[in-house]
Enzyme design. Structure first.
Site, PDB file in Angstrom:
ATOM      1  N   PHE B 128       0.833  -1.196   0.000  1.00  0.00           N
ATOM      2  CA  PHE B 128       0.000   0.000   0.000  1.00  0.00           C
ATOM      3  C   PHE B 128       0.873   1.253   0.000  1.00  0.00           C
ATOM      4  O   PHE B 128       1.784   1.387   0.797  1.00  0.00           O
ATOM      5  CB  PHE B 128      -0.919   0.005   1.234  1.00  0.00           C
ATOM      6  CG  PHE B 128      -1.765   1.249   1.307  1.00  0.00           C
ATOM      7  CD1 PHE B 128      -2.699   1.533   0.321  1.00  0.00           C
ATOM      8  CD2 PHE B 128      -1.612   2.153   2.351  1.00  0.00           C
ATOM      9  CE1 PHE B 128      -3.460   2.691   0.369  1.00  0.00           C
ATOM     10  CE2 PHE B 128      -2.368   3.314   2.411  1.00  0.00           C
ATOM     11  CZ  PHE B 128      -3.302   3.580   1.416  1.00  0.00           C
ATOM     12  N   GLN B 129       0.575   2.160  -0.909  1.00  0.00           N
ATOM     13  CA  GLN B 129       1.304   3.423  -1.078  1.00  0.00           C
ATOM     14  C   GLN B 129       2.798   3.210  -1.297  1.00  0.00           C
ATOM     15  O   GLN B 129       3.621   3.968  -0.813  1.00  0.00           O
ATOM     16  CB  GLN B 129       1.065   4.341   0.131  1.00  0.00           C
ATOM     17  CG  GLN B 129      -0.368   4.842   0.159  1.00  0.00           C
ATOM     18  CD  GLN B 129      -0.588   5.984   1.131  1.00  0.00           C
ATOM     19  OE1 GLN B 129       0.098   6.089   2.134  1.00  0.00           O
ATOM     20  NE2 GLN B 129      -1.564   6.819   0.828  1.00  0.00           N
TER      21      GLN B 129
END
Ligand SMILES: Cc1ncc(C[n+]2csc(CCOP(=O)(O)OP(=O)(O)O)c2C)c(N)n1
Lengths: 172, 578
Positions: B128-129
């Protein structure tokens, strides 16, 4: 024209991508690249062969030299140099053609390193001319697979990266 | 957490190592580098760093978009000459910096960008990210680092500042995985850097310098061609001394404006696409072109095969890769411009190429920059002149990109280096307003104006919240033609007036927008309102937005169309010859 660049780099992740990116951003294809550590394990040498005009190679070489992880860039094409490439060639071989192939192999002082009922694997080392010659002689038998290391090259003479005698032309 | 004594000396020299978390080491290293301010925006991956910033005594400017932070850092670095710092989180935070990093790279601006990243164990897993920001920025940074071992952090930061601000300056990015920022290390800030592959050349080769001096002594029609490198090198005094000693006319690039005073008799103003007739003709006819920290950009040269066709070329640059890149240099000199010029000045004989100077003066008299006022309309060039008058000519002015950028360059008459701040190489709209904020943060007490277009202002106007929250006294002058003006100009001249998607008549009410952010705003639609409005903005203690409605279809002249040469220059007298 083909140029052989010898590039000394710090042995770090990403350095290959940085160097390669300077060729690809101008749309030039690296013909071969051989990388390995030098006598100093923190330093690697890349031998890159590229087909481009002199001016372009000079520009790229200057930009390669600018990379923080690059220690030295040398265009061996302007020097007297030794170059070698190792090639493995898997060639079709029937009982009828096998001896003919083995004759070629021995003329080129190459080796047979694997044998099966339908093929032979030939190992050959040499400069560009020798490799081209054996490949063209083996082609009529049917080359099933070929793996090349890419050329490695070294300037002739007593000069070394450390020493200063007969220092070849260094770019940038 | 063990309280760390923030100080200027912790860990310096042979001081005892201090045990601290890498996030604290980050702050301490910035302080050891003398950094005053961070432009940044938080997010998950940098929360450990922001937790340190909560109690650290280092200034942090909270922006509203990471691109704003990047441009602010650049504005700061350009105005002060000191390396600036920008901080963003992983993934989208990092990718939002990319335009700013590319901009800093093109204009050789020293900014150290820090990005967070996912924990080392997750790197490469599309976590994530996560974004491979070192991979993404490979071709737009001078160098970048992914720090995988917290113990490397002090050395990496030390190297990054050194690389960013020495040699040919440029952006350096440091990617910090989240687990690295919480690891504990023994902090010592290295005093020296040792980067075997990075040794810029500062002193010019004396033989080449002598040859250059000889060429200058012999030249009958010499021109000094001064670029942004002269700003970075701090060589303005040397440029002036050389020009005055040998009476060399001086043409500047967009990036070089301010190095040599615009009102000096030897100044030719700007050269290139929207340069003056005198500058372009002088370069076209000269027999010696002395390039000082300039890179023969296509906006300067146009058609390379017709550029300075009679000239012998001296090229002085700190970057060997710039020499003979576009134009072959007859006398190349690699070195720091300031040092090279100091040596060169000594070897040059005083002289005065009378006939040449007379010729140039005639061109300057016959073809000054000019425009033709129209009744009932505010001319954009007039706005720039009026800003010059209100600020006494010594404000820091930033430009965005487009027509107003060229009018600022042409009509403000910059007298000092680092007073004109423009996105030169990348030409990135959205640059001007945040760059002005950074400049104002770096130069308290200076007047800072953001001269911007109605298009470009909308690319980063969210930073009004930033100027409001810190009361940063930036004055914004929107040169509002309700068009993407420069696009419209090209469409008018080269695309049969097909104004394809360049009409912005549905612009918002910029005064109301300013007011919504709590910033004073004022609209100007009549010439007689202009001076009083500018004065009010200048007097106002705090940020101010002026929405100045100018003639909609005015063009920037003179102009050498893209890829053409001096012979194709149009609008020599400030409008198309009919
Ligand atoms: C990020 C970005 N997108 C697009 C462009 C292309 N471009 C160059 S000038 C311009 C028009 C700018 O219009 P405006 O900000 O209103 O300024 P003006 O030219 O009217 O002064 C555009 C779209 C650019 N330079 N940057």
């Amino acid at each position: 024209m083909k140029h052989i660049l010898s590039i000394l780099v710090q042995n770090r992740p990403g350095v290959l991508a940085r160097v390669a990116g300077l060729f690809s951003r101008r749309g030039y294809n690296i013909e071969s690249i051989a990388v390995g550590t030098t006598e100093d394990p923190d330093v690697s040498r890349m031998i890159i062969v590229v087909d481009a005009e002199e001016r372009i190679v000079e520009l790229i070489a200057k930009n390669v030299h600018k990379l923080i992880d690059v220690l030295k860039v040398q265009n061996l094409t302007h020097e007297s140099y030794i170059d070698r490439e190792l090639v493995l060639i898997k060639v079709n071989a029937t009982p009828r053609t096998r001896s003919e192939i083995m004759q070629i192999v021995s003329i080129f002082r190459a080796h047979i390193v694997d044998v099966s009922d339908q093929s032979l694997v030939v190992e050959v080392t040499g400069d560009e001319g020798k490799i081209d010659a054996i490949v063209s002689l083996l082609r009529p038998f049917g080359i099933k697979e070929m793996v090349r290391t890419g050329r490695v090259a070294m300037a002739r003479g007593a000069w070394s990266d450390e020493g200063q005698q007969q220092r070849p032309r260094v770019i940038a | 957490m063990a309280a760390v004594e923030w100080s200027k000396s912790v860990g310096k020299d042979s001081a005892k190592p201090v045990r601290m978390r890498a996030g604290e080491a980050f702050v301490q290293a910035l302080k050891d580098e003398g950094v005053e301010v961070i432009f940044g925006y938080p997010g998950g991956a940098v929360l450990p760093i922001y937790d340190i910033l909560y109690s650290a005594d280092i200034k942090h400017v909270l922006v509203r978009h990471e691109q704003g932070a990047a441009f602010m850092a650049e504005g700061y670095a350009r105005a002060t000459g000191r390396p600036a710092v920008c901080l963003a989180t992983s993934g989208p935070g990092a990718t939002n910096l990319v335009t700013g990093i590319a901009n800093a790279y093109m204009d050789s601006i020293p900014v150290v960008f820090f990005t967070g990243n996912v924990a080392t164990a997750a790197i490469g897993s599309d976590a994530f990210q996560e974004a491979d920001i070192t991979g993404i920025t490979l071709p737009i940074t001078k160098h970048n680092y992914l720090v995988k071992d917290a113990r490397d952090l002090p050395r990496v930061i030390r190297e990054a500042f050194h690389i960013a601000s020495s040699g040919r300056p440029g952006p350096v990015l440091i990617d910090l995985p989240k687990d690295v920022t919480v690891a504990e290390i023994d902090y010592v800030y290295p005093e020296r850097v040792d980067i075997p592959g990075y040794k810029p050349t500062y002193r010019g080769n004396m033989r080449q310098i002598l040859e250059a001096a000889h060429a200058i002594n012999l030249a009958e029609r010499p021109v000094l061609y001064v670029g942004g490198g002269a700003v970075h090198s701090g060589a303005h005094e040397e440029v002036r001394a050389l020009a005055e000693k040998a009476n060399l006319p001086v043409a500047m690039t967009l990036m070089g404006l301010g190095v040599f005073p615009a009102d000096h008799p030897l100044s030719l103003g700007m050269l290139g696409m929207h340069g003056t007739v005198a500058a372009n003709w002088a370069v076209d006819r000269c027999d010696l072109l002395i390039a000082c920290g300039a890179r023969f950009d296509d906006r300067v040269t146009g058609d390379l095969s017709k550029f300075a066709p009679h000239a012998k070329v001296i090229h002085i640059d700190i970057d060997p890769a710039e020499i003979s890149k576009n134009v072959v240099a007859d006398i190349p000199i690699v070195g720091d411009l300031k040092l090279v010029l100091q040596d060169l000045i000594e070897k040059v004989q005083p002289k005065r190429p009378e006939a040449w100077l007379k010729q140039i003066d005639e061109w300057k008299k016959e073809y000054p920059l000019r425009y033709y006022p129209r009744d009932g309309e505010i001319m954009p060039q007039r706005v720039i002149e009026a800003i010059y008058e209100v600020t006494g000519g010594d404000a820091i002015c930033t430009a965005d990109v487009g027509q107003h950028q060229m009018w600022l360059a042409q009509y403000y008459g910059f007298k000092q280096p680092r007073s004109h701040i423009s996105s030169g190489g990348l030409g990135a709209m959205g640059f001007g307003f945040p760059a002005a904020i950074g400049a104002a943060v770096g130069c308290p007490g200076r007047q800072v104006w953001s001269i911007t277009g109605d298009g470009g202002f909308q690319m980063n106007l969210q930073e009004l919240a930033t100027v409001k929250s810190y009361n940063i006294p930036v004055k914004v002058a929107i040169i509002n033609n309700s068009f993407l003006g420069m696009v419209r100009q090209w469409q008018e001249l080269f695309f049969d007036r097909h104004y394809s998607h360049s009409d912005l008549h549905t612009n918002p009410d910029f005064v109301k927008i300013a007011e919504a952010y709590g910033v004073r705003g004022l609209r100007v639609t009549k010439e007689e309102e202009l001076a009083p409005a500018l004065e009010e903005a200048a007097r106002h203690d705090g940020p101010f937005v002026l929405d100045i409605h100018v003639a909609r279809e005015e063009n920037v002249f003179p102009m050498i169309p893209s890829g053409k040469s001096v012979a194709d220059m149009v609008g020599l007298k400030g409008r198309l010859e009919s």
